[in-house]
Enzyme design. Structure first.
Site, PDB file in Angstrom:
ATOM      1  N   GLU A 124      -0.998   2.650  -6.618  1.00 14.24           N
ATOM      2  CA  GLU A 124      -1.472   1.530  -5.794  1.00 14.24           C
ATOM      3  C   GLU A 124      -0.681   0.320  -6.251  1.00 14.24           C
ATOM      4  O   GLU A 124      -0.894  -0.201  -7.348  1.00 14.24           O
ATOM      5  CB  GLU A 124      -2.980   1.323  -5.967  1.00 14.24           C
ATOM      6  CG  GLU A 124      -3.572   0.379  -4.934  1.00 14.24           C
ATOM      7  CD  GLU A 124      -3.817  -1.018  -5.470  1.00 14.24           C
ATOM      8  OE1 GLU A 124      -2.953  -1.892  -5.208  1.00 14.24           O
ATOM      9  OE2 GLU A 124      -4.833  -1.237  -6.124  1.00 14.24           O
ATOM     10  N   CYS A 156      -4.151  -7.639  -4.987  1.00 15.72           N
ATOM     11  CA  CYS A 156      -3.218  -6.936  -4.106  1.00 15.72           C
ATOM     12  C   CYS A 156      -3.733  -6.899  -2.671  1.00 15.72           C
ATOM     13  O   CYS A 156      -2.947  -6.921  -1.734  1.00 15.72           O
ATOM     14  CB  CYS A 156      -2.991  -5.512  -4.620  1.00 15.72           C
ATOM     15  SG  CYS A 156      -2.173  -5.431  -6.220  1.00 15.72           S
TER      16      CYS A 156
END
Length: 465
Positions: A234, A268
């Site tokens: 990720e 993020c």
């Protein structure tokens, strides 16, 4: 980077740690291997008991661990408490559902007969010790969302956390030990990034998961690929926040602010690029900019603070470079765009809104990891999709429209791991989480996440039984 707790609100180094030497790393690997042989044979009922105990302990520690996270990386303490609560919730979610999520599957009897068997079973078995390389921005949540499913599946974990959150990293190991998990089941390795490759190449480590930057993901994936070991990545995100004419503008502007500055803008999945239809651009921009400018920047330990410092001096410098480059090339700072003069100590940066963004600016293609929003005016949904997808990232996305046809179009065409309509992107234990393009691959959370580090085994029984 030194392994140390440095308060980003003051710049003061509070505590330093020595990195593990080769012999100490070997001891951790031995314990992990031994723990796996014990833990993989425990029942789901026993794992559930241990995970629920860990959740109870975390809830009891909530205020203390929240203050520790805030001290180490600067998030507002109110958000740190919420992070701890979310982790406890996720532990309970997997404790209660792991057995069902990993239940044996039975193929269609007709297919089994065609395969020459009288019966067959698909079983999910734990893989072994997984190396987790985790970032500082959600120092508890990023780890727990891996650790809870991994431990409930019967795996063991080794944590290489970011070097600026060592005390939080050690707390997580101690939490699982206090809960009663076998010694060595989940261990923190205080090491620098240079030690990761040798650990990942060790045959006792079977896979890796990483949340972090694109370069870090590329490095880990390269080593794992060479060793033929599974990875889940990720990585970064530059999420679009699309606003179309049918949107509730007041609600959209309110959520947009939270979506941009959550965790001091260092997320993020924070919305970063605000792509607004020309018919509502001025009205949305006025609401959004006013709310951004009104945020309280200050001591992250204060209950009334909205935005604390960035986690490091380098992080602030990187953000400043992106903003300065954009302004130099013609972007307009509608608010912010500087260090707050009233906060001379620490690594603070004002909430900022930039308009008139063009493709030649670095911030158009690079992730802005801090409280800086970019605005784009578009003529229609076609242009909105083009601008939204004009990024190397594809983690998640927000779309504000009440038009069913536009929702169908955006769900089909936005290149991201998630599309959140009329609400803020968030992670939840019941929903798969992950990205597309350079935001990585694989999924965390939900049933998909717990199966990522399982060996899906086919059991075939012939006519003899």
């Amino acid at each position: 980077m030194a392994i140390a707790t440095v308060n980003p609100a003051t710049g003061e180094t509070l505590k330093t740690f020595d990195a593990l030497n080769a012999g100490e790393i070997e001891d951790h690997l031995v314990r992990a291997e031994q723990a796996f042989e014990e833990h993989r044979l425990t029942s789901f009922a026993r794992r559930r008991e241990l995970m629920l105990k860990a959740a109870d302990l975390l809830e009891a520690d909530q205020d203390g661990i929240a203050r520790l996270m805030t001290t180490e990386m600067g998030k507002p303490v109110t958000q740190a408490r919420a992070e701890a609560a979310k982790c406890a919730k996720t532990m309970r979610w997997y404790a209660d559902r792991a057995e069902e999520l990993l239940a044996d599957e039975y193929p269609d009897p007709a297919d089994v007969r065609d395969a020459g068997a009288v019966r067959a079973v698909v079983r999910y078995r734990p893989m072994g010790t997984v190396l987790a390389v985790m970032p500082w921005n959600f120092p508890l949540w990023q780890v727990v969302r891996f650790a809870a499913p991994a431990l409930m599946a019967g795996n063991t974990g080794l944590l290489k956390h970011a070097s600026n959150v060592p005390q939080t990293a050690l707390y997580i190991e101690e939490l699982f030990r206090r809960a009663g998990f076998p010694e060595g089941c989940f261990q923190t390795l205080l090491i620098g990034s240079g030690a990761v490759e040798d650990i990942l190449r060790d045959p006792r480590v079977v896979a890796a998961t990483l949340t972090g930057s694109e370069p870090a993901g590329r490095a880990v994936a390269s080593v794992a690929g060479d060793e033929i070991k599974k990875t889940v990545l990720e990585l970064g995100g530059s999420d679009p926040f699309v606003v179309l004419p049918s949107a509730d503008l007041d609600k959209a502007a309110q959520v947009a602010v939270t979506a941009r500055v959550q965790n001091n803008g260092q997320s993020c999945i924070a919305a970063k690029r605000f792509i607004v239809h020309g018919d509502v651009y001025d009205a949305f921009t006025e609401r959004f900019t006013a709310r951004m400018a009104a945020l309280t920047v200050g001591d992250p330990m204060a209950e009334t603070t909205d935005v604390g410092p960035l986690s490091s001096e380098q992080g602030r410098s990187d953000l400043e470079e992106l903003v300065d480059d954009a302004v130099h090339q013609g972007a307009t700072a509608l608010c912010g765009g500087r260090r707050p003069p009233e906060h001379r100590a620490g690594w603070f940066y004002e909430p900022t809104v930039l308009a008139d963004i063009t493709p030649g600016m670095r911030i158009h293609h690079e992730e802005a990891f801090g409280p800086v929003a970019t605005l784009y005016r578009v003529a229609d949904v076609d242009e909105a999709v083009r601008v939204a997808n004009d990024t190397p990232f594809g983690l998640s996305s927000n779309a504000w429209t009440r038009d069913p046809d536009e929702q169908v179009r955006l769900a089909r065409d936005l290149e991201a791991g998630g599309v959140f309509f009329n609400g803020m992107t968030a992670s939840h234990p019941g929903l798969p989480f992950g990205g597309a393009k350079r935001s990585g691959y694989g999924r965390e959370l939900s049933g998909h996440g717990i199966r990522e580090f399982c060996n899906m085994t086919t059991l075939w029984y012939g006519p003899e039984g």
